[in-house]
Design a protein around this motif. Sequence first.
Motif, mmCIF file in Angstrom:
data_model
loop_
_atom_site.group_PDB
_atom_site.id
_atom_site.type_symbol
_atom_site.label_atom_id
_atom_site.label_comp_id
_atom_site.label_asym_id
_atom_site.label_seq_id
_atom_site.Cartn_x
_atom_site.Cartn_y
_atom_site.Cartn_z
ATOM 1 N N ILE A 184 -5.442 -12.372 -0.924
ATOM 2 C CA ILE A 184 -5.668 -11.629 0.458
ATOM 3 C C ILE A 184 -4.919 -10.399 0.343
ATOM 4 C CG2 ILE A 184 -5.332 -11.311 2.910
ATOM 5 C CD1 ILE A 184 -5.640 -14.581 2.897
ATOM 6 N N ILE A 185 -3.700 -10.257 -0.042
ATOM 7 C CA ILE A 185 -3.031 -8.962 -0.161
ATOM 8 C C ILE A 185 -3.705 -8.024 -1.039
ATOM 9 C CG2 ILE A 185 -0.910 -7.912 -0.712
ATOM 10 C CD1 ILE A 185 0.470 -10.651 0.370
ATOM 11 N N CYS A 186 -4.152 -8.881 -2.202
ATOM 12 C CA CYS A 186 -4.833 -7.853 -3.343
ATOM 13 C C CYS A 186 -5.872 -7.044 -2.731
ATOM 14 C CB CYS A 186 -4.972 -8.590 -4.372
ATOM 15 S SG CYS A 186 -3.351 -9.206 -5.489
ATOM 16 N N GLN A 187 -6.867 -7.912 -2.199
ATOM 17 C CA GLN A 187 -8.162 -7.546 -1.568
ATOM 18 C C GLN A 187 -7.694 -6.208 -0.624
ATOM 19 O OE1 GLN A 187 -10.940 -10.341 -0.320
ATOM 20 N NE2 GLN A 187 -11.933 -8.914 0.940
ATOM 21 N N LEU A 188 -7.077 -6.653 0.264
ATOM 22 C CA LEU A 188 -6.741 -5.558 1.305
ATOM 23 C C LEU A 188 -6.253 -4.459 0.945
ATOM 24 C CD1 LEU A 188 -5.668 -7.991 4.281
ATOM 25 C CD2 LEU A 188 -7.896 -6.915 4.082
ATOM 26 N N ILE A 207 0.979 -1.270 0.150
ATOM 27 C CA ILE A 207 0.014 -0.059 -0.068
ATOM 28 C C ILE A 207 0.631 1.346 -0.040
ATOM 29 C CG2 ILE A 207 -1.678 1.180 1.151
ATOM 30 C CD1 ILE A 207 -2.798 -1.536 2.434
ATOM 31 N N ALA A 208 1.946 1.139 0.965
ATOM 32 C CA ALA A 208 2.821 2.442 0.902
ATOM 33 C C ALA A 208 3.501 2.733 -0.461
ATOM 34 C CB ALA A 208 3.669 2.206 1.989
ATOM 35 N N PHE A 218 -3.347 -6.658 -9.586
ATOM 36 C CA PHE A 218 -2.977 -5.211 -9.270
ATOM 37 C C PHE A 218 -3.304 -4.173 -10.493
ATOM 38 C CE2 PHE A 218 -0.326 -6.622 -5.584
ATOM 39 C CZ PHE A 218 -1.105 -6.263 -4.497
ATOM 40 N N SER A 219 -2.595 -4.540 -11.548
ATOM 41 C CA SER A 219 -2.712 -3.693 -12.694
ATOM 42 C C SER A 219 -3.908 -3.659 -13.495
ATOM 43 C CB SER A 219 -1.705 -4.153 -13.816
ATOM 44 O OG SER A 219 -1.941 -5.462 -14.159
ATOM 45 N N GLY A 220 -4.811 -4.652 -13.277
ATOM 46 C CA GLY A 220 -6.172 -4.917 -13.853
ATOM 47 C C GLY A 220 -7.255 -4.413 -12.769
ATOM 48 N N ARG A 221 -7.688 -5.311 -12.274
ATOM 49 C CA ARG A 221 -8.487 -4.935 -10.981
ATOM 50 C C ARG A 221 -8.766 -6.321 -10.016
ATOM 51 N NH1 ARG A 221 -14.797 -5.752 -12.755
ATOM 52 N NH2 ARG A 221 -14.734 -5.785 -10.381
ATOM 53 N N PHE A 222 -9.423 -6.091 -8.889
ATOM 54 C CA PHE A 222 -9.556 -7.287 -8.077
ATOM 55 C C PHE A 222 -11.191 -7.236 -7.896
ATOM 56 C CE2 PHE A 222 -9.808 -9.938 -4.063
ATOM 57 C CZ PHE A 222 -8.848 -10.960 -4.802
ATOM 58 N N TYR A 223 -11.624 -6.638 -7.102
ATOM 59 C CA TYR A 223 -13.155 -6.562 -6.977
ATOM 60 C C TYR A 223 -13.589 -5.040 -7.667
ATOM 61 C CZ TYR A 223 -13.930 -10.404 -3.670
ATOM 62 O OH TYR A 223 -14.193 -11.471 -3.030
ATOM 63 N N THR A 224 -12.877 -4.520 -7.448
ATOM 64 C CA THR A 224 -13.322 -2.923 -7.793
ATOM 65 C C THR A 224 -12.989 -2.414 -9.095
ATOM 66 O OG1 THR A 224 -13.208 -2.378 -5.146
ATOM 67 C CG2 THR A 224 -13.157 -0.546 -6.677
ATOM 68 N N ASP A 225 -13.931 -1.718 -9.759
ATOM 69 C CA ASP A 225 -13.541 -1.047 -11.030
ATOM 70 C C ASP A 225 -12.662 0.462 -10.304
ATOM 71 O OD1 ASP A 225 -14.846 -2.686 -12.714
ATOM 72 O OD2 ASP A 225 -16.602 -1.656 -12.387
ATOM 73 N N ARG A 226 -11.534 0.239 -10.781
ATOM 74 C CA ARG A 226 -10.741 1.719 -10.339
ATOM 75 C C ARG A 226 -9.470 1.571 -11.387
ATOM 76 N NH1 ARG A 226 -6.142 -2.021 -9.649
ATOM 77 N NH2 ARG A 226 -6.502 -3.799 -8.536
ATOM 78 N N GLU A 249 -6.359 -2.911 -2.445
ATOM 79 C CA GLU A 249 -7.455 -2.621 -2.900
ATOM 80 C C GLU A 249 -8.276 -1.709 -1.824
ATOM 81 O OE1 GLU A 249 -9.270 -3.732 -7.018
ATOM 82 O OE2 GLU A 249 -10.641 -4.697 -5.404
ATOM 83 N N GLU A 250 -8.876 -2.292 -1.058
ATOM 84 C CA GLU A 250 -9.885 -1.786 -0.199
ATOM 85 C C GLU A 250 -9.463 -0.645 0.600
ATOM 86 O OE1 GLU A 250 -10.943 -4.870 2.469
ATOM 87 O OE2 GLU A 250 -12.384 -5.792 1.106
ATOM 88 N N ARG A 251 -7.881 -0.523 0.837
ATOM 89 C CA ARG A 251 -7.418 0.626 1.545
ATOM 90 C C ARG A 251 -7.091 1.843 0.442
ATOM 91 N NH1 ARG A 251 -3.393 1.196 5.259
ATOM 92 N NH2 ARG A 251 -3.846 -0.754 6.255
ATOM 93 N N LEU A 252 -6.675 1.300 -0.886
ATOM 94 C CA LEU A 252 -6.181 2.372 -1.676
ATOM 95 C C LEU A 252 -7.573 3.133 -2.359
ATOM 96 C CD1 LEU A 252 -3.112 0.479 -3.131
ATOM 97 C CD2 LEU A 252 -2.997 2.827 -2.016
#
Length: 193
Positions: A180-184, A37-38, A65-73, A186-189
């Motif tokens: 797990i890392i990708c989800q957490l 995240i940092a 990360f470069s595409g998406r996990f759960y979120t359109d972003r 993405e949720e924070r960012l």
Amino acid sequence: MNQKIADILDASIKVKQQVLSDERLIATVSEVTEKIIAAFSSGNKVLFCGNGGSAADAQHLAAEFSGRFYTDRNPLPSEALHCNTSYLTAVANDYGYELVYSRLLRGMGKAGDLLVGLSTSGNSANILKAFELAKEMGVITVGLTGAGGGKMKPLCDYLINIPSNDTPRIQECHITIGHIICQLAEERLFPKS
């Protein structure tokens, strides 16, 4: 055959239960998530490397990360270092396979980036060379390995060593922890409003 299927599923579950009960390992996953995240927050990137099935997992996680996990972003800067086959085959042929990741890291990496190496044995020569260079460059190293950590262990800033010596079970846990890392991250960012 049904019993064999059940036995394999049970073996996979048992390794995940060992991970779940290992507070140190869970804390390391949390620390790695914070570092990722940092890095993204500071404009750095997360690079991945692996061989065989671990290369597939590395590419899979980079794409999350470069595409998406759960979120359109917006995309996050992440790549698996083996994706350019022309580069990979040329460097392997001209310099040696053990240098394919370190050579690309030298060209792409910068201090503050993360290099995640997936190796069930922890002894992959090309990942070891990349981790050695990463240390010189100020790139943070994260190793995803099997039980002992292998030769990667002393080169890792963060070691996520799955408590197993069974390659498929280790890889199953690597992808679970990666998700797990990708989800957490993405949720924070990209918090939902």
